[in-house]
Scaffold this motif. Structure first.
Motif, PDB file in Angstrom:
ATOM      1  N   HIS A 101      82.265  45.549   2.276  1.00 30.25           N
ATOM      2  CA  HIS A 101      83.051  46.591   1.607  1.00 30.25           C
ATOM      3  C   HIS A 101      84.523  46.193   1.555  1.00 30.25           C
ATOM      4  CE1 HIS A 101      79.820  49.929   2.248  1.00 30.25           C
ATOM      5  NE2 HIS A 101      79.598  49.182   1.190  1.00 30.25           N
ATOM      6  N   ASP A 119      81.659  51.384  10.889  1.00 27.23           N
ATOM      7  CA  ASP A 119      80.873  51.743   9.700  1.00 27.23           C
ATOM      8  C   ASP A 119      79.394  51.929  10.033  1.00 27.23           C
ATOM      9  OD1 ASP A 119      83.385  50.422   8.831  1.00 27.23           O
ATOM     10  OD2 ASP A 119      82.638  50.930   6.847  1.00 27.23           O
ATOM     11  N   ASP A 179      87.304  47.505   2.101  1.00 29.11           N
ATOM     12  CA  ASP A 179      88.231  47.792   3.211  1.00 29.11           C
ATOM     13  C   ASP A 179      88.033  46.852   4.392  1.00 29.11           C
ATOM     14  OD1 ASP A 179      85.759  49.301   3.362  1.00 29.11           O
ATOM     15  OD2 ASP A 179      86.596  50.498   4.996  1.00 29.11           O
ATOM     16  N   HIS A 180      87.012  45.983   4.317  1.00 28.27           N
ATOM     17  CA  HIS A 180      86.761  45.030   5.411  1.00 28.27           C
ATOM     18  C   HIS A 180      86.914  43.573   4.972  1.00 28.27           C
ATOM     19  CE1 HIS A 180      85.200  48.145   8.137  1.00 28.27           C
ATOM     20  NE2 HIS A 180      84.981  48.744   6.977  1.00 28.27           N
ATOM     21  N   HIS A 213      74.342  51.278   7.861  1.00 29.38           N
ATOM     22  CA  HIS A 213      75.541  51.808   7.198  1.00 29.38           C
ATOM     23  C   HIS A 213      75.036  52.382   5.884  1.00 29.38           C
ATOM     24  CE1 HIS A 213      79.545  52.288   5.750  1.00 29.38           C
ATOM     25  NE2 HIS A 213      79.767  51.078   5.276  1.00 29.38           N
ATOM     26  N   HIS A 236      80.747  43.553   7.166  1.00 25.04           N
ATOM     27  CA  HIS A 236      80.085  43.741   5.873  1.00 25.04           C
ATOM     28  C   HIS A 236      81.093  43.531   4.765  1.00 25.04           C
ATOM     29  CE1 HIS A 236      81.841  47.639   6.688  1.00 25.04           C
ATOM     30  NE2 HIS A 236      81.441  48.175   5.563  1.00 25.04           N
TER      31      HIS A 236
HETATM   32 ZN    ZN Z   1      81.673  50.157   4.797  1.00 21.47          ZN
END
Ligand code: ZN
Ligand code: ZN
Ligand code: ZN
Length: 256
Positions: A78, A172, A80-81, A154, A76
């Motif tokens: 976000h 997640d 942090d990814h 999520h 996804h």
């Molecule tokens: Zn996430």
């Protein structure tokens, strides 16, 4: 088939240690309590497939000695990814690198990293990626490897976990839709996100993740995307025999 998996990062969005935090986990001397943002490298059938590019991707790639990549699977969008995407550029000198994600992921790359897709005339230094949009759970042929998307919840979002043969990765995750349980049968190794003991609106708690893991019934399960609430050693000792706590640099091999 054999699927080799290296955990490049196993922490939640803050990473562990959290900036400025002096809690027992953030100051632990156990290296397993230091967690970069969550990502894995999958090596199977002669292919190297990365899942997600978090902010520490450069450090993770150096630490793991990554020299080539055939594709990137995004769970996804976000930060942090996704936000380490620039450092894919060393893997795109010879050819463009295919990256895969759902509609929201592909749109977010275009919105936040438009220069990557050539919308700006930068002189160079760009990662040359080609985005591949997919929806649903149809298996995909990625660099000759069959990859099964596994839609998961999520919070309010539907994001993607992935299955390759006897291995599945669901980070997640706050819920597994009814249709996705059937995609998780006969697994050797499952990786599933587990934030902390306390409930959270967009992530499984440790208890919820363990419950899901036992229902999936993989031979072994590894928890990832952990916060700074639990020491690795204490948490590992509290889990059922088939459930473990992943840590950065851990390598596991799924066979099936
Ligand atoms: Zn996430
Ligand atoms: Zn995350
Ligand atoms: Zn802390």
């Amino acid at each position: 088939m054999t699927v080799d998996v290296t955990f490049l990062g196993t922490g939640t969005s803050h990473g562990v240690p959290v900036i400025g935090c002096s809690c027992p986990v953030c100051t632990s001397s156990d290296p397993r309590d230091q967690r970069y943002r969550s990502s894995i490298l999958i090596q199977t059938e002669g292919r190297d497939i990365l899942v997600d590019t978090g902010p520490e991707f450069r450090l993770q790639a150096i630490r793991a000695g990554i020299k080539r990549l055939d594709a990137v699977l995004y769970t996804h969008d976000h930060a942090d990814h996704l936000h380490g995407i620039d450092d894919l550029r060393v893997f795109t000198h010879v050819a463009t690198l295919p990256v895969y994600g759902n509609r929201r992921l592909v749109d977010c790359i275009a919105d936040r990293f438009g220069y990557v897709l050539g919308r700006c005339e930068f002189a160079g230094g760009l990662p040359h990626v080609e985005t591949h949009l997919f929806e649903g759970s149809e298996p995909m042929d990625i660099a000759g490897v069959e990859v099964q998307p596994v839609p998961i919840r999520h919070g309010d979002l539907t994001i993607n976990g992935y299955r390759i043969g006897p291995f599945a990765y669901l980070t997640d995750c706050s819920g597994i839709p009814e249709a996705s349980w059937g995609l998780l049968e006969d697994l050797d190794i499952l990786v599933i996100g587990a934030l902390r003991r306390a409930p959270h609106p967009t992530h499984f708690s440790i208890g919820q993740a363990v419950e899901a893991a036992l229902r999936v019934g993989a031979r072994q399960t590894y928890l990832t995307h952990l916060s700074h609430d639990e020491l690795h050693g204490t948490l590992e000792a509290s889990l059922p025999d088939s459930v473990h706590v992943a840590y950065d640099t851990l390598h596991v091999r799924a066979i099936g």
